[in-house]
Design an enzyme around this catalytic site. Structure first.
Site, mmCIF file in Angstrom:
data_model
loop_
_atom_site.group_PDB
_atom_site.id
_atom_site.type_symbol
_atom_site.label_atom_id
_atom_site.label_comp_id
_atom_site.label_asym_id
_atom_site.label_seq_id
_atom_site.Cartn_x
_atom_site.Cartn_y
_atom_site.Cartn_z
ATOM 1 N N THR A 116 -41.389 67.127 118.809
ATOM 2 C CA THR A 116 -40.878 68.317 119.485
ATOM 3 C C THR A 116 -40.710 68.061 120.983
ATOM 4 O OG1 THR A 116 -41.298 70.644 120.001
ATOM 5 C CG2 THR A 116 -43.228 69.265 119.711
ATOM 6 N N ARG A 117 -39.740 68.785 121.587
ATOM 7 C CA ARG A 117 -39.592 68.747 123.049
ATOM 8 C C ARG A 117 -39.629 70.174 123.594
ATOM 9 N NH1 ARG A 117 -33.763 69.556 122.097
ATOM 10 N NH2 ARG A 117 -33.325 70.472 124.112
ATOM 11 N N HIS A 162 -43.815 77.962 118.840
ATOM 12 C CA HIS A 162 -43.974 79.392 118.580
ATOM 13 C C HIS A 162 -44.499 79.575 117.156
ATOM 14 C CE1 HIS A 162 -42.154 80.085 122.427
ATOM 15 N NE2 HIS A 162 -41.108 79.373 122.093
ATOM 16 N N HIS A 221 -42.872 77.627 114.287
ATOM 17 C CA HIS A 221 -43.174 76.192 114.244
ATOM 18 C C HIS A 221 -44.535 75.966 113.606
ATOM 19 C CE1 HIS A 221 -40.535 76.529 117.912
ATOM 20 N NE2 HIS A 221 -39.852 75.705 117.140
ATOM 21 N N ARG A 254 -33.299 70.623 111.533
ATOM 22 C CA ARG A 254 -31.848 70.855 111.570
ATOM 23 C C ARG A 254 -31.364 70.419 112.931
ATOM 24 N NH1 ARG A 254 -30.506 76.789 110.851
ATOM 25 N NH2 ARG A 254 -28.449 75.992 111.321
#
Length: 568
Positions: free
Chosen positions: A194-195, A199, A202, A288
């Site tokens: 992740t970058r 939340h 996730h 995605r």
């Protein structure tokens, strides 16, 4: 899955005795000061994160990687890892030379034994690696406008790792993570790349992925370089730490990855897979539009939503890591819980907040519901990104000499000072030339340097909550874009194109400069003997012909109101 993932992986570091000896010898060598992106690449080369690479790609390996995602000897590797340098530096070097690679403080990190030196076909690299030679792609812009024109390749001798003063306990090399997994008895580990801040959706997604793969979870965010405009890694790590206690500590770990992302979509996904396999993971969540950079110049997505997943699936056997599908999670109001979008029963109410919508709510200080994110995360985000009317910003006027930029900038400054609330600084061309750039001439290189200095000062003012007003000619698109990126890390950049025609500016010729330019007494004069690249994406275009200054300034103020930067 075999137990390859727990065995140590080869690193490129030499012993402490050799390192001490090499440090002394390096005093005689030519030195290259690494850019932030090159430091990220070097760190992962040295610690085994980029295994099987033993250094920066040779020309033969580079060609092969660009064309078919493999090194010359057939190993899967999708991303060109090259040392780009300036022509002036490259001229001093022949293959067979050793050079010292240093960080920005001059500390030696490694020695590169240069085996190859070449001028790459960057348009080809952009086309093959990023799918299009389109400057809207941040990595393509980097390739053409920031990276040096010559590539060096060759093996690396690692002397010491780059110094990080932040979050030391959370930074792990591939071998440190492998040892940790061994100690914990973790056999199956799913990595979450992740970058962005995490939340609630996730969290649900990572819970489900770990359960589905019957694996432990490694939250593995990128803290090297991400996309311009992303939330800084300090804020993100504070957000990750805030949500970590929502996860079971026996089965979840957080580690930071010092990777410089390229936002290359499908190829990037495969690259992320290889890196995660090197860190001892057995599974990886691929999202995605994984590592997609957003829209291209035509306003369409660079990559299809599932391109990355399809390419990853093709290679997962070879990478030695299994893909876990990223489910699009949505909040189902009636059930008060998250569910995968494709499993929601008909007739249920689905709620979802997009990234764009989240940014809007933060910018306008609007409520962010608890079902969407954790209060701790929202609090961290609000600390870094207060509502727009409390943030610093930059107004950047561009246009021909004599177009009225300075006059309008002055009027806007006075109006903003009348409102009060934030300090206002005017960085006008002549003032800057006197105080910041007195030694610069008017060549393209010097004019660019002058604009970059203005941008730097404006970014510092913006970062500290003030208003910077700049009014240089700034004729080149690439330079204006670089300044925009510098400033957008900290606040809003408002480009105002003062679109007075060259004929009108020459007719006014307040300073008599056009006359001198026509007589050939001023070389490289914008609009006469040098191009002006018109902005296509300016936030505001002002026509000053037959419009008084007050009216022009008022249009700027209205624009600032509509952007939420000043209270209406």
């Amino acid at each position: 899955m075999n137990n390859q993932n727990t065995m140590p992986i080869p690193e490129l570091y030499v012993s402490q005795e050799s390192a001490a000896k090499l440090k002394t010898e390096a005093g005689e060598m030519l030195s290259w000061d690494l850019s932030p992106r090159q430091i990220c690449d070097l760190e992962l080369l040295m610690n085994g994160g980029f295994a099987p690479l033993k250094g920066f790609l040779t020309e033969e390996d580079y060609d092969s990687v660009v064309e078919n995602m493999r090194t010359a000897d057939g190993k899967l590797w999708p991303m060109p890892i090259t040392l780009d340098v300036s022509e002036a530096f490259a001229d001093k070097i022949e293959p067979g030379t050793d050079i010292a690679l240093r960080d920005q403080e001059g500390v030696i990190l490694a020695i590169l034994s240069v085996s190859d030196k070449w001028v790459p076909n960057k348009a080809r690299e952009a086309e093959k690696v990023f799918g299009a030679d389109d400057l809207a792609h941040p990595a393509v812009n980097y390739l053409h406008n920031i990276a040096g024109p010559v590539y060096l390749g060759g093996p690396i001798t690692g002397i010491q790792q780059p110094v990080h003063y932040d979050y030391r306990a959370r930074r792990n090399t591939p071998n440190e993570l492998r040892a940790f997994f061994r100690k914990m008895g973790w056999r199956r580990i799913v990595a979450f790349q992740t970058r962005n801040p995490l939340h609630r959706a996730h969290q649900e997604l990572t819970f489900r992925a770990a359960k589905e793969a019957q694996a432990n979870l490694l939250i593995h965010p990128v803290v090297g370089l991400t996309k311009p405009g992303d939330i800084d890694h300090f804020t993100r790590v504070r957000c990750y730490e805030a949500v970590l206690d929502k996860y079971p500590s026996a089965t979840t770990s957080l580690s930071l990855l010092n990777l410089a992302m390229r936002m290359a979509g499908p190829r990037e996904a495969v690259w992320h897979g290889i890196i995660r396999a090197n860190h001892g993971c057995t599974h990886m969540i691929v999202g995605r539009d994984h590592a997609g950079p957003g829209k291209n110049s035509a306003g369409e997505d660079f990559y299809g939503p599932y391109d990355a997943q399809e390419l990853f699936k093709t290679y997962q056997e070879e990478i030695g890591i299994e893909m876990v599908d990223f489910k699009h999670m949505v909040w189902v109001q009636e059930k008060a819980q998250y569910e995968p979008a494709d499993e929601v029963q008909e007739g249920m109410t689905v709620l979802n907040i997009s990234g764009t919508e989240l940014r809007r709510r933060l910018a306008e200080g609007l409520e962010i519901p608890e079902w969407f994110s954790f209060p701790e995360v929202v609090q961290e985000l609000r600390r870094t990104k207060p509502a727009k009317a409390k943030q610093g910003f930059t107004i950047f006027f561009t246009g021909f000499s004599g177009s009225g930029k300075s006059t309008i900038a002055n009027a806007v400054m006075v109006k903003l000072m009348e409102m009060g609330g934030r300090p206002v600084t005017l960085l006008d061309g002549d003032v800057v030339r006197k105080n910041l750039s007195s030694e610069l001439g008017f060549s393209k290189e010097h004019r660019d340097l002058n604009i970059r200095r203005i941008g730097y000062v404006a970014s510092e003012i913006t970062k500290n909550g003030g208003i910077a007003i700049c009014a240089p000619i700034a004729p080149y698109t690439a330079t204006r874009r670089a300044v925009r990126e510098d400033i957008e890390q900290y606040g809003t950049f408002v480009e105002v194109h003062v679109a007075t025609s060259i004929e009108e500016c020459e007719r006014r010729d307040r300073k008599g400069l056009y006359k001198l330019a026509r007589e050939g007494k001023i070389k490289e004069f914008t609009g006469i003997s040098d191009p002006y690249e018109e902005p296509t994406k300016a936030e505001l275009k002002l026509d000053t012909q037959n419009v008084d200054v007050d009216n022009c300034a008022q249009q700027v103020i209205l624009k600032l109101e509509s952007l939420g930067l000043i209270a209406g």
